[in-house]
Design a protein around this motif. Structure first.
Motif, mmCIF file in Angstrom:
data_model
loop_
_atom_site.group_PDB
_atom_site.id
_atom_site.type_symbol
_atom_site.label_atom_id
_atom_site.label_comp_id
_atom_site.label_asym_id
_atom_site.label_seq_id
_atom_site.Cartn_x
_atom_site.Cartn_y
_atom_site.Cartn_z
ATOM 1 N N CYS A 36 16.341 2.648 -0.309
ATOM 2 C CA CYS A 36 16.239 3.637 -1.378
ATOM 3 C C CYS A 36 16.167 5.049 -0.795
ATOM 4 N N SER A 37 16.878 5.966 -1.408
ATOM 5 C CA SER A 37 16.888 7.352 -0.926
ATOM 6 C C SER A 37 15.537 8.052 -1.137
ATOM 7 N N LYS A 38 14.668 7.489 -1.975
ATOM 8 C CA LYS A 38 13.368 8.108 -2.280
ATOM 9 C C LYS A 38 12.224 7.523 -1.448
ATOM 10 N N VAL A 39 12.535 6.715 -0.449
ATOM 11 C CA VAL A 39 11.522 5.976 0.303
ATOM 12 C C VAL A 39 10.433 6.875 0.890
ATOM 13 N N HIS A 40 10.787 8.052 1.355
ATOM 14 C CA HIS A 40 9.813 8.908 2.041
ATOM 15 C C HIS A 40 8.879 9.654 1.104
ATOM 16 N N GLU A 41 9.238 9.765 -0.167
ATOM 17 C CA GLU A 41 8.353 10.456 -1.106
ATOM 18 C C GLU A 41 7.960 9.567 -2.284
ATOM 19 N N CYS A 42 8.022 8.267 -2.084
ATOM 20 C CA CYS A 42 7.777 7.325 -3.167
ATOM 21 C C CYS A 42 6.285 7.025 -3.333
ATOM 22 N N GLU A 43 5.736 7.421 -4.472
ATOM 23 C CA GLU A 43 4.327 7.168 -4.762
ATOM 24 C C GLU A 43 4.069 5.686 -5.036
ATOM 25 N N ILE A 44 5.039 4.997 -5.615
ATOM 26 C CA ILE A 44 4.877 3.572 -5.914
ATOM 27 C C ILE A 44 4.759 2.786 -4.618
ATOM 28 N N ARG A 45 5.623 3.082 -3.659
ATOM 29 C CA ARG A 45 5.570 2.382 -2.369
ATOM 30 C C ARG A 45 4.273 2.707 -1.632
ATOM 31 N N ASP A 46 3.874 3.972 -1.642
ATOM 32 C CA ASP A 46 2.625 4.362 -0.995
ATOM 33 C C ASP A 46 1.433 3.618 -1.604
ATOM 34 N N ALA A 47 1.410 3.507 -2.934
ATOM 35 C CA ALA A 47 0.319 2.796 -3.607
ATOM 36 C C ALA A 47 0.328 1.321 -3.221
ATOM 37 N N TYR A 48 1.520 0.728 -3.082
ATOM 38 C CA TYR A 48 1.628 -0.672 -2.672
ATOM 39 C C TYR A 48 1.104 -0.858 -1.241
ATOM 40 N N VAL A 49 1.495 0.019 -0.337
ATOM 41 C CA VAL A 49 1.041 -0.078 1.052
ATOM 42 C C VAL A 49 -0.480 0.020 1.108
ATOM 43 N N HIS A 50 -1.065 0.934 0.344
ATOM 44 C CA HIS A 50 -2.525 1.069 0.317
ATOM 45 C C HIS A 50 -3.178 -0.182 -0.277
ATOM 46 N N ALA A 51 -2.561 -0.768 -1.291
ATOM 47 C CA ALA A 51 -3.093 -1.991 -1.899
ATOM 48 C C ALA A 51 -3.051 -3.149 -0.906
ATOM 49 N N VAL A 52 -1.987 -3.219 -0.103
ATOM 50 C CA VAL A 52 -1.904 -4.259 0.929
ATOM 51 C C VAL A 52 -3.042 -4.081 1.930
ATOM 52 N N TYR A 53 -3.225 -2.874 2.404
ATOM 53 C CA TYR A 53 -4.292 -2.586 3.364
ATOM 54 C C TYR A 53 -5.653 -2.941 2.764
ATOM 55 N N ASN A 54 -5.888 -2.502 1.524
ATOM 56 C CA ASN A 54 -7.175 -2.772 0.882
ATOM 57 C C ASN A 54 -7.405 -4.259 0.658
ATOM 58 N N SER A 55 -6.348 -5.012 0.349
ATOM 59 C CA SER A 55 -6.523 -6.446 0.143
ATOM 60 C C SER A 55 -6.856 -7.151 1.451
ATOM 61 N N MET A 56 -6.357 -6.628 2.551
ATOM 62 C CA MET A 56 -6.639 -7.234 3.859
ATOM 63 C C MET A 56 -8.014 -6.841 4.369
ATOM 64 N N SER A 57 -8.426 -5.615 4.086
ATOM 65 C CA SER A 57 -9.719 -5.132 4.590
ATOM 66 C C SER A 57 -10.818 -5.254 3.548
ATOM 67 N N LYS A 58 -10.449 -5.686 2.335
ATOM 68 C CA LYS A 58 -11.387 -5.808 1.208
ATOM 69 C C LYS A 58 -12.087 -4.483 0.932
ATOM 70 N N GLY A 59 -11.328 -3.379 1.137
ATOM 71 C CA GLY A 59 -11.838 -2.054 0.829
ATOM 72 C C GLY A 59 -12.793 -1.482 1.837
ATOM 73 N N ALA A 60 -12.974 -2.165 2.976
ATOM 74 C CA ALA A 60 -13.936 -1.718 3.965
ATOM 75 C C ALA A 60 -13.514 -0.450 4.693
ATOM 76 N N GLY A 61 -12.221 -0.133 4.659
ATOM 77 C CA GLY A 61 -11.748 1.094 5.275
ATOM 78 C C GLY A 61 -11.626 0.981 6.778
#
Length: 66
Positions: A36-61
């Motif tokens: 996708c041409s919008k990959v670098h400024e995509c808020e949806i993708r960024d939110a997904y990446v953060h959700a993946v991280y949070n699901s793995m770390s259980k929000g521990a940061g």
């Protein structure tokens, strides 16, 4: 597929963000965000990446390593 009762809040959030990401990919007619041409400024993708991280770390940061 797991039922929603066995999922914690982080996994539920991840499922929701995944649905949003897949809907966006369908709308953009791509099978990967990298196509996708919008990959670098995509808020949806960024939110997904953060959700993946949070699901793995259980929000521990900080301190979580992949």
């Amino acid at each position: 597929m797991m039922d929603d009762f066995s999922l914690d809040e982080w996994e539920l959030a991840l499922q929701e963000k995944k649905r949003e990401l897949e809907a966006c990919q369908q709308q953009q007619q791509v099978t990967s965000c990298l196509s996708c041409s919008k990959v670098h400024e995509c808020e949806i993708r960024d939110a997904y990446v953060h959700a993946v991280y949070n699901s793995m770390s259980k929000g521990a940061g900080g301190g979580f390593e992949f």
